[in-house]
Each structure stands twice: as C-alpha cells, then as structure tokens.
Design an enzyme around this catalytic site. Sequence first.
Site, PDB file in Angstrom:
ATOM      1  N   PHE A 311       0.834  -1.202   0.000  1.00 17.46           N
ATOM      2  CA  PHE A 311       0.000   0.000   0.000  1.00 17.46           C
ATOM      3  C   PHE A 311       0.864   1.245   0.000  1.00 17.46           C
ATOM      4  O   PHE A 311       1.813   1.363   0.780  1.00 17.46           O
ATOM      5  CB  PHE A 311      -0.917   0.036   1.226  1.00 17.46           C
ATOM      6  CG  PHE A 311      -1.690   1.327   1.341  1.00 17.46           C
ATOM      7  CD1 PHE A 311      -2.752   1.593   0.495  1.00 17.46           C
ATOM      8  CD2 PHE A 311      -1.328   2.291   2.279  1.00 17.46           C
ATOM      9  CE1 PHE A 311      -3.445   2.795   0.575  1.00 17.46           C
ATOM     10  CE2 PHE A 311      -2.006   3.491   2.379  1.00 17.46           C
ATOM     11  CZ  PHE A 311      -3.083   3.746   1.519  1.00 17.46           C
ATOM     12  N   LEU A 334       3.388  -1.135   4.206  1.00 13.98           N
ATOM     13  CA  LEU A 334       2.734   0.173   4.232  1.00 13.98           C
ATOM     14  C   LEU A 334       3.761   1.283   4.017  1.00 13.98           C
ATOM     15  O   LEU A 334       4.719   1.404   4.772  1.00 13.98           O
ATOM     16  CB  LEU A 334       2.041   0.399   5.580  1.00 13.98           C
ATOM     17  CG  LEU A 334       0.873  -0.530   5.945  1.00 13.98           C
ATOM     18  CD1 LEU A 334       0.351  -0.191   7.330  1.00 13.98           C
ATOM     19  CD2 LEU A 334      -0.245  -0.415   4.909  1.00 13.98           C
ATOM     20  N   GLU A 335       3.566   2.063   2.970  1.00 10.96           N
ATOM     21  CA  GLU A 335       4.358   3.281   2.771  1.00 10.96           C
ATOM     22  C   GLU A 335       3.382   4.436   2.900  1.00 10.96           C
ATOM     23  O   GLU A 335       2.593   4.692   1.990  1.00 10.96           O
ATOM     24  CB  GLU A 335       5.045   3.263   1.413  1.00 10.96           C
ATOM     25  CG  GLU A 335       6.092   4.356   1.261  1.00 10.96           C
ATOM     26  CD  GLU A 335       5.539   5.617   0.637  1.00 10.96           C
ATOM     27  OE1 GLU A 335       5.164   6.531   1.412  1.00 10.96           O
ATOM     28  OE2 GLU A 335       5.479   5.700  -0.590  1.00 10.96           O
ATOM     29  N   LEU A 336       3.419   5.118   4.035  1.00 10.02           N
ATOM     30  CA  LEU A 336       2.410   6.116   4.375  1.00 10.02           C
ATOM     31  C   LEU A 336       2.978   7.530   4.258  1.00 10.02           C
ATOM     32  O   LEU A 336       3.867   7.772   3.465  1.00 10.02           O
ATOM     33  CB  LEU A 336       1.873   5.826   5.779  1.00 10.02           C
ATOM     34  CG  LEU A 336       1.401   4.380   6.009  1.00 10.02           C
ATOM     35  CD1 LEU A 336       0.942   4.170   7.442  1.00 10.02           C
ATOM     36  CD2 LEU A 336       0.300   3.999   5.035  1.00 10.02           C
TER      37      LEU A 336
END
Length: 613
Positions: A311, A334-336
């Site tokens: 994501f 997760l790369e937020l």
Amino acid sequence: MNALVSFILHPLIPVNVGYDDDEQTGIDVVYPLTIFFAFGIWLVVQRYHKMHNSAVPFYHAIPAAADPKWESVAIQNPHLESHLDKEEIMPHIEVPGRRYITSFDPATGLHLGISIADSEEEIQNKIIQAGEAQKEWSHTTFTQRRRVIRSLMKWLVDNQEVCARVACRDSGKTLIDAALGEILTTCSKMEWLINHGEDVLKPQTRAGNFMLSYKKSQVVYEPLGVVAAIVSWNYPLHNAWSPILAAIFAGNGVVLKCSENVIWSTTWFVGAIQECLRVCGHDADLVQVVCCYPEQADALTKSPLIKHITFIGSEEVGRKIARAATEHLTPVTLELGGKDPAIVLPGTDLNKWAPLWLRGIFQNMGQNCIGIERLIVHSSQYDELHDILSERITKLRVGSVLAPSPEGYVSTIDCGSMISRDRFPALEKIIRDAEEAGARVEGGVTYNHVYLENGAYFTPSLVGPVDSSMDIAQHELFAPIAVLMPYETIEEAVEIANGTRYGLGASVFGPDQRQALKVAKQLECGMVSINDFGVFYVNQDLPFGGTKYSGYGRFGGPEGLRSLTNVKAIMVDRWPSLVQTSIPKVLDYPMRSLFQSWEFSSGLIRFLRAARK
C-alpha cells in the site's frame, strides 16, 4: 593432440621454436580451422541469447487526449462524480445500480472519460483470473521474465514523451516532473530487476553449524501466488508499474488497485504491460486493474486469495487496509505519509544547494511522499535562505503543459496543478494559523489561473519562521509550500527533525560530510541522503520505506523483492548414504531413565560448546 596443444600455446611460443617442419605445418592448418570453429560457436551463442533476451517490440494505441491540441468538454469544479452534475458526459447506456467515476484533467478541467467502478463480484473475478494465469507464469524462467521487463523498458524509452503527456493529462503535472518522477525512476526499477533480480531470488546456500555439519542448508524464494498493490495517484505510471514489475518478476500474479483520480491513465499504462505479456507469449490476465470506491475495497483487502498487499498512500487509509488484512493474516507493506526534514548545517553554501531544495519542495507541486516538507536552517543563515527562496518562489509559473495560452502552447511552465481543489481550504487554514502564530507568509492561497479557470492551482508558497508547536510543522502538507524552521544548536536541529509522528525520508546538508553523516545517523527515518535529495529512490538496490507512522515493511531492493515471495528454508543430508540423523537409544521414547537421558543431553551440550571455543 600435439596440434591442439600447439594451437593453445601458439600465441605464447615463437614460430619454429621446439617444433620440426611437419609439426609447424600442422599448426598452420589447425589454427585457422579452430578460429573458424570458435567463431561459429560464438555466432550460435549470440543468436541464442538474442532469441531469448532481446526486447520484443509491441504496439499500444496512443489515447487521443495525449495530444496537446485535443479538445473536450470543460467541467466546472470537476470531481469524481461530475457526471451526476453534467448529464451530457454520461455514457449513452447506463448500468442500473452501478456507480461511475469521472476522469478529468485537473489542470484544465477537461473531461477525459467515464469508468464503471468495479463491484465486489468483479474484483473477485479479477483475482481469480490473475490466479489462473499465475499457475503457468510461476514456472517461467528468469530469462523469460527478464525479456518481458526488457521489452517494457524499450517501449517506455521509445514512447517516453507520450507516456509523460498521458501522466500530465491525468494528474496535472509538468513534463519535467513526469520525466524525473515517472520515466527515470521506472527505468531504474527495470534496470535493477534485469541486472540483479535473479541473483536476489535464486536459491542461496547458508552456513550451518558444527552439530549439523553433515547437513546442507538452502533458502529458496517461491512465488506467493496473487499479490495486490494499492497505490496513490501522484505518479500514475511509476506507482502502477513499480509494484507490478516486482510482483511478476518474483513469479506472482498481481491485482493493482489504482486511485479513482487516475483510472484513465493507469488503465492505459497497465494495458501496455498486458500487451507486452501477450506478444511475449504469456497470459495477459496475469496483471489486473481494479478501480472502485472505498465501499468495495474489502473485496480485495479481505480476500483469502491475496497473499500480500503493498500500500502506498495516506496513514488513515493505510490503517484501514492493515486492519482488513488481518482477516486472513495477509502480510502488508505500508508506505504512508512523511514530513521529511532537510537539515542545513552551519556554513552550508546556500546558493549552491537552493536549486536542489526547490526541486525537493516543488517537484510535482509538492505531492511527493519523500518531498522536502521542512527546511531546518541555522538561525545565522535563516534570513539569507529566506531571501534566496523568496526571490525564486515568487517567480514560479503555474499552468498546464497541455493547454494553449495566448503565446501558443505553453513551454515555460515551472509547476503544474494539484490533483484537485478538495484540500485547498485546509491548506489555507493551516497557513493562516501559522501566520497568526508569527510566521511570515508569501503565497499561501488558491491560485485562480486567468486562462485555466477550471484547473486546481495553488500558489507556490513560503512560510517561516515556523516552530515545532505549529500545525504546519507537524502535518504532512503534500503541497507546494516551503516551510523554514530555524535552530540554534545541532542537537536542537535533530530534535526538530525527529519531532513529528513521521519517519520516512530525510536529508542533511553541510560542508563537512563526516559531520553530516554523524547527524544523519541520529535521524528517525527509513532513508537519508547526505548533500542530496531523494536519490535513495533512484538507486533501486536500496529498500524503500519508513518508520514510526510512516509505515512498515520495504519495497525496492532485495528486501522488497523477497517480501513478495515465500522464503523457504530447506535442509538435506550432505552424505545421505553415510550419515543421517538418528535418535540415540538413551533419548528414544519411551525413555528408560530420566537421569541417563539428562546426563547424555547435558554432556552433548558441553561437548558442542567446547567444540565452539
């Protein structure tokens, strides 16, 4: 045999030394024949490699909207459901009970098309189709996978201007932003996969220990099956291709869920991959595109058929995906969000590095996960840096590279549009709050373009001095806003840099690289550049990701590629006919004497421990 030995040694031994006339004649005859034979083998090998490794050309129809002279219906205040306000852009035949998505150029407001949002049943079918294609694809060789990647790279380089214009049309960016953020980075990804992907995924032999010296240990990287990638809108080409390329190189099928904002371009970009698979003799169903509203997303994130999720997006959505993935314990990368700092150490040549900082702040109108969100500068250089940036920022020109102007088609645009106007009120408020708290503001408002009244433009802005107590220093802006934060000591600079919930990327600039590196090691982040910006992403051999509320896991590099596989440990006997594991009588069930069993076990541990000393 003498002739063969003579041929091998011929370049090293003077003619007629150690040979009679008959032997020398034999050498003279064999030498050209051997050269001819070796050249024939070389030609066969070259033809074989060309047959299996050369790029396969393919054609992918260019969308009409990629032409700067293309015309369409202009939408006032465009949004994803503009078709509900403007009936004339709806398809002639509507499907009852289905929702639609309006695609538009955010820089001009021109209508691009209407897509039917995928239903839960359609998403499920696409996952199944990818799974069926993956069964055969998982047995392909790395040579076959490399050929697909190489064919795509040739197509992308040959069609880079068209691809850049498609990305510009759907996201509002400039051609330069597309070249650097879409084309260059994607080519770097493909080059790395071609050159190093097989080495990363081929079986590895691991060292054992003394006790198991009669065993051989191996690690193999097996395809997972079907994986998902849920990606953001800011780089429609790269954010789609990058996870797809990694997934298929690892032997997987992949379902890509793109943002509703860029379904028009993403469908076309992924269509190129599907066409490439077809011409290379593979099933194009291996790669699927899903686009839906949030209400249908669980059909993907909660599917038991999805074996991994990558994501790229906001913290809020990332949390929802992570929770949904627990339904079947699906691993997630997760790369937020990010609030990346750039620390400017005392004595830094500000004029030298200002162009790099401006690119880091205003590239893609600040809509970068690793964009420079905070410039942390020593108080002694604050005023000078403010003046340097102010002089440049006030001259930045915004507009569309695909729209006409009174001077003809625009070629002198510095910054494009943002993806939409939705966040403008929040941006203006956070800037006003900073101004009320004592910051000086230049820009900071919606930009009403005189020729492009339907475009989503925000004025390139400069805000400072800012301190850590202000909201503008804590929240990810994802906008064309330069935030200046002064400090007095290096320790304070590090504290400011680490003083947010995020920890994605960072930069440190200074005249002494050793000092800069010392500071870099104190930063709480996943990636950091010394006297540079964002280059850790161009080097695809490095893992990409963050810490704290910027997410977890990595994509990119060996770590990212291997995360898309089942890492399996295998142990076999080194000499199966001679030595294999057996249970001594004293340990065999049922045990006859606990005392004897313990004495044997403890003695074995002492022996092995002694052997290690």
